[in-house]
Design an enzyme around this catalytic site. Structure first.
Site, PDB file in Angstrom:
ATOM      1  N   ASP A 113     -46.958  33.995 -16.286  1.00  0.00           N
ATOM      2  CA  ASP A 113     -47.464  32.294 -17.084  1.00  0.00           C
ATOM      3  C   ASP A 113     -47.083  31.630 -17.021  1.00  0.00           C
ATOM      4  O   ASP A 113     -45.635  31.408 -16.262  1.00  0.00           O
ATOM      5  CB  ASP A 113     -47.453  32.403 -18.545  1.00  0.00           C
ATOM      6  CG  ASP A 113     -48.688  33.581 -19.543  1.00  0.00           C
ATOM      7  OD1 ASP A 113     -49.098  34.100 -19.199  1.00  0.00           O
ATOM      8  OD2 ASP A 113     -48.092  34.059 -20.382  1.00  0.00           O
ATOM      9  N   ASP A 119     -46.085  28.696 -17.689  1.00  0.00           N
ATOM     10  CA  ASP A 119     -45.446  28.207 -18.795  1.00  0.00           C
ATOM     11  C   ASP A 119     -43.833  28.965 -18.881  1.00  0.00           C
ATOM     12  O   ASP A 119     -43.404  27.946 -19.872  1.00  0.00           O
ATOM     13  CB  ASP A 119     -45.909  27.547 -20.153  1.00  0.00           C
ATOM     14  CG  ASP A 119     -46.245  28.272 -21.206  1.00  0.00           C
ATOM     15  OD1 ASP A 119     -46.604  29.712 -19.941  1.00  0.00           O
ATOM     16  OD2 ASP A 119     -46.815  27.956 -21.884  1.00  0.00           O
ATOM     17  N   TRP A 135     -57.111  32.619 -26.357  1.00  0.00           N
ATOM     18  CA  TRP A 135     -56.087  33.276 -27.186  1.00  0.00           C
ATOM     19  C   TRP A 135     -55.661  33.900 -27.329  1.00  0.00           C
ATOM     20  O   TRP A 135     -56.383  34.935 -28.785  1.00  0.00           O
ATOM     21  CB  TRP A 135     -54.974  31.953 -27.427  1.00  0.00           C
ATOM     22  CG  TRP A 135     -53.852  31.874 -27.153  1.00  0.00           C
ATOM     23  CD1 TRP A 135     -52.768  32.056 -26.348  1.00  0.00           C
ATOM     24  CD2 TRP A 135     -53.033  32.811 -28.183  1.00  0.00           C
ATOM     25  NE1 TRP A 135     -51.698  32.750 -27.207  1.00  0.00           N
ATOM     26  CE2 TRP A 135     -51.614  32.483 -28.073  1.00  0.00           C
ATOM     27  CE3 TRP A 135     -53.503  33.045 -30.051  1.00  0.00           C
ATOM     28  CZ2 TRP A 135     -50.670  33.665 -29.149  1.00  0.00           C
ATOM     29  CZ3 TRP A 135     -52.827  33.806 -30.193  1.00  0.00           C
ATOM     30  CH2 TRP A 135     -51.438  33.554 -29.890  1.00  0.00           C
ATOM     31  N   GLU A 152     -55.085  40.445 -24.997  1.00  0.00           N
ATOM     32  CA  GLU A 152     -55.324  41.132 -23.764  1.00  0.00           C
ATOM     33  C   GLU A 152     -53.723  41.529 -23.720  1.00  0.00           C
ATOM     34  O   GLU A 152     -54.087  42.815 -23.117  1.00  0.00           O
ATOM     35  CB  GLU A 152     -56.084  40.276 -22.642  1.00  0.00           C
ATOM     36  CG  GLU A 152     -54.401  39.003 -22.007  1.00  0.00           C
ATOM     37  CD  GLU A 152     -54.155  37.943 -22.697  1.00  0.00           C
ATOM     38  OE1 GLU A 152     -54.567  38.116 -23.905  1.00  0.00           O
ATOM     39  OE2 GLU A 152     -52.752  38.257 -22.645  1.00  0.00           O
ATOM     40  N   ASP A 153     -53.281  41.201 -24.201  1.00  0.00           N
ATOM     41  CA  ASP A 153     -50.854  41.570 -23.304  1.00  0.00           C
ATOM     42  C   ASP A 153     -51.157  43.238 -25.070  1.00  0.00           C
ATOM     43  O   ASP A 153     -51.314  43.503 -23.621  1.00  0.00           O
ATOM     44  CB  ASP A 153     -50.112  40.420 -23.885  1.00  0.00           C
ATOM     45  CG  ASP A 153     -50.275  40.065 -25.358  1.00  0.00           C
ATOM     46  OD1 ASP A 153     -51.079  40.392 -25.663  1.00  0.00           O
ATOM     47  OD2 ASP A 153     -49.107  39.279 -25.203  1.00  0.00           O
ATOM     48  N   MET A 174     -39.256  27.813 -22.220  1.00  0.00           N
ATOM     49  CA  MET A 174     -40.678  27.605 -22.631  1.00  0.00           C
ATOM     50  C   MET A 174     -40.957  26.750 -22.750  1.00  0.00           C
ATOM     51  O   MET A 174     -40.873  25.776 -23.775  1.00  0.00           O
ATOM     52  CB  MET A 174     -41.757  28.629 -23.507  1.00  0.00           C
ATOM     53  CG  MET A 174     -43.199  28.452 -23.721  1.00  0.00           C
ATOM     54  SD  MET A 174     -43.872  29.399 -24.824  1.00  0.00           S
ATOM     55  CE  MET A 174     -45.115  30.751 -24.314  1.00  0.00           C
ATOM     56  N   HIS A 180     -45.679  22.941 -25.261  1.00  0.00           N
ATOM     57  CA  HIS A 180     -46.765  21.924 -24.847  1.00  0.00           C
ATOM     58  C   HIS A 180     -48.328  22.184 -26.599  1.00  0.00           C
ATOM     59  O   HIS A 180     -47.652  23.442 -27.062  1.00  0.00           O
ATOM     60  CB  HIS A 180     -47.987  22.936 -24.121  1.00  0.00           C
ATOM     61  CG  HIS A 180     -47.995  24.284 -23.704  1.00  0.00           C
ATOM     62  ND1 HIS A 180     -48.766  24.758 -24.355  1.00  0.00           N
ATOM     63  CD2 HIS A 180     -47.290  25.284 -23.233  1.00  0.00           C
ATOM     64  CE1 HIS A 180     -49.284  26.228 -24.231  1.00  0.00           C
ATOM     65  NE2 HIS A 180     -47.388  26.461 -23.746  1.00  0.00           N
ATOM     66  N   ARG A 222     -51.330  24.014 -27.854  1.00  0.00           N
ATOM     67  CA  ARG A 222     -53.214  24.745 -27.721  1.00  0.00           C
ATOM     68  C   ARG A 222     -54.211  24.206 -26.631  1.00  0.00           C
ATOM     69  O   ARG A 222     -54.566  23.065 -27.170  1.00  0.00           O
ATOM     70  CB  ARG A 222     -53.501  25.362 -28.583  1.00  0.00           C
ATOM     71  CG  ARG A 222     -54.627  26.485 -28.291  1.00  0.00           C
ATOM     72  CD  ARG A 222     -53.636  28.078 -28.138  1.00  0.00           C
ATOM     73  NE  ARG A 222     -53.484  28.718 -29.004  1.00  0.00           N
ATOM     74  CZ  ARG A 222     -53.335  29.057 -29.930  1.00  0.00           C
ATOM     75  NH1 ARG A 222     -53.965  29.237 -30.567  1.00  0.00           N
ATOM     76  NH2 ARG A 222     -52.632  29.530 -30.289  1.00  0.00           N
TER      77      ARG A 222
END
Ligand SMILES: *[C@@H]1O[C@H](CO)[C@@H](O)[C@H](O)[C@H]1NC(C)=O
Ligand SMILES: *[C@@H]1O[C@H](CO)[C@@H](O)[C@H](O)[C@H]1NC(C)=O
Ligand SMILES: *[C@@H]1O[C@H](CO)[C@@H](O)[C@H](O)[C@H]1NC(C)=O
Length: 353
Positions: free
Chosen positions: A190, A192, A253, A256-257, A283, A286, A288
């Site tokens: 990822d 971030d 979002w 999927e993981d 992280m 931020h 969304r």
């Protein structure tokens, strides 16, 4: 044959005595030292004492007269453990380039003082996160060089305004990265997340997919739940193909993981993990993004992973390649991945978890 009554009594006496001696042994050695010996665990790291990620990297620059003759040592001599990470302002590309002068176009690097033992491709799904990407590159390039890896960084950029699809971008990244080199390990990263410990090696487990970001600051440096596989992970090309890659059908979002974690199990593998004391990540804070709304179908989708995983993945991957560009710090693979199909919204009373 059977034991006579007195022999039996003697046998149990011996059993009890040996157990007593074993407990005494554990007590004297300290239970933790015994287990450390068995599992090779390290002492707890002190994250209040950190080092700059560029520290001592210059020791790896040989004088131009000498030629490389040897493989790199198995453990890099300049690892320091906890790293200092400041997320205040993203550095500009020029500064990152100046600090990483031996990175070649496309974001490639190969150790200059020895032959790298591992070939690692880092794949980063991306859209509208240029400043996060710069922060990550600033930390990741020296991090990988400290580990003496032969590596390259691939950014898979989703063009257009359709809903973001992280897992599909990762599938594309794998397919494209394998055109460039014969990678031992694919790191799915990822944009971030910044690794905090340089002993968290970006190399794969020989047998099973490995979850690297086991302790993220966002989850108070622990796992949010036992099967969590989000953030940063490492798979070999063989492991990736064995689970038919990742799903292409999770738009937006979430979900999927967990599908990936199920695929690992359904394809007959297990998951390994970096120990929490080492798998620490910060992280970048931020909001969304727009275009990455929560995937409200994910609970339904996850119920059919068992049926779907063989048909949805690398063998059904479909996209349009718009460009491949080698920039100084990464290879930019820009793709059109289409749009999410219109599906009826999942009634909220069906949300079980
Ligand atoms: C950097 O390298 C020098 C020389 O090998 C060593 O003495 C020093 O401890 C290293 N610094 C760190 C932070 O590891
Ligand atoms: C994406 O959205 C932006 C801003 O809303 C718009 O200017 C642009 O034309 C859109 N691009 C496409 C490919 O639809
Ligand atoms: C990648 O390339 C595309 C097409 O040139 C460009 O629009 C995009 O901004 C680039 N992305 C990054 C992260 O460099």
């Amino acid at each position: 044959m059977f034991l006579a009554r007195t022999d039996k009594r003697f046998f149990f006496l011996c059993l009890a005595a040996s157990q007593f001696l074993f407990i005494l042994f554990l007590y004297r050695r300290g239970v933790s030292s015994v287990f450390q010996g068995v599992f090779g665990a390290r002492p707890q790291w002190d994250y209040s004492k950190t080092q700059d990620v560029y520290t001592n990297l210059s020791l790896f620059i040989p004088d131009p007269e000498t030629v490389r003759t040897q493989y790199c040592p198995i453990t890099s001599p300049i690892l320091v453990g906890p790293l200092s990470i400041a997320l205040t302002k993203a550095p500009n590309l020029k500064k990152i380039q100046l600090k990483n002068r031996y990175v070649t176009p496309g974001g490639y690097f190969s150790p200059r003082h020895c032959f790298g033992r591992y070939r690692t491709a880092v794949i980063i799904p991306h859209r509208n996160r240029e400043s996060h990407l710069r922060t990550l590159l600033y930390y990741l390039h020296p991090f990988l060089q400290r580990q003496q890896l032969h590596y390259a960084i691939f950014v898979v950029h989703q063009a257009g305004n359709a809903t973001f699809n992280r897992a599909k971008l990762l599938n594309i990244g794998v397919r494209e990265a394998l055109r460039y080199d014969d990678w031992d390990c694919l790191i799915l990263h990822d944009v971030d997340l910044i690794p905090e410990n340089d002993y968290n090696l970006y190399i794969c487990d020989e047998y099973y997919p490995k979850h690297l970001s086991s302790a993220m600051d966002k989850f108070q440096y622990s796992l949010p739940y036992w099967t969590y596989f989000g953030g940063v992970s490492a798979v070999t090309p063989d492991q990736f193909m064995k689970m038919n890659g990742f799903p292409n059908t999770y738009w937006g979002w979430g979900g999927e993981d967990d599908d990936i974690a199920m695929r690992i199990r359904l394809s007959g593998m297990s998951m390994t993990r970096t120990p929490l004391s080492m798998g620490r990540y910060k992280m970048i804070p931020h909001d969304r993004d727009s275009g990455n709304e929560e995937n409200s179908h994910r609970h339904n989708q996850l119920r059919s992973t068992r049926k779907m995983w063989r048909d949805d993945g690398m063998n059904s991957l479909d996209f349009r390649l718009l460009s491949r560009e080698k920039t100084q710090l990464y290879t930019n693979i820009t793709v059109d991945i289409g749009e999410a199909p219109v599906m009826p919204t999942e009634p909220s009373r069906w949300r079980l978890f």
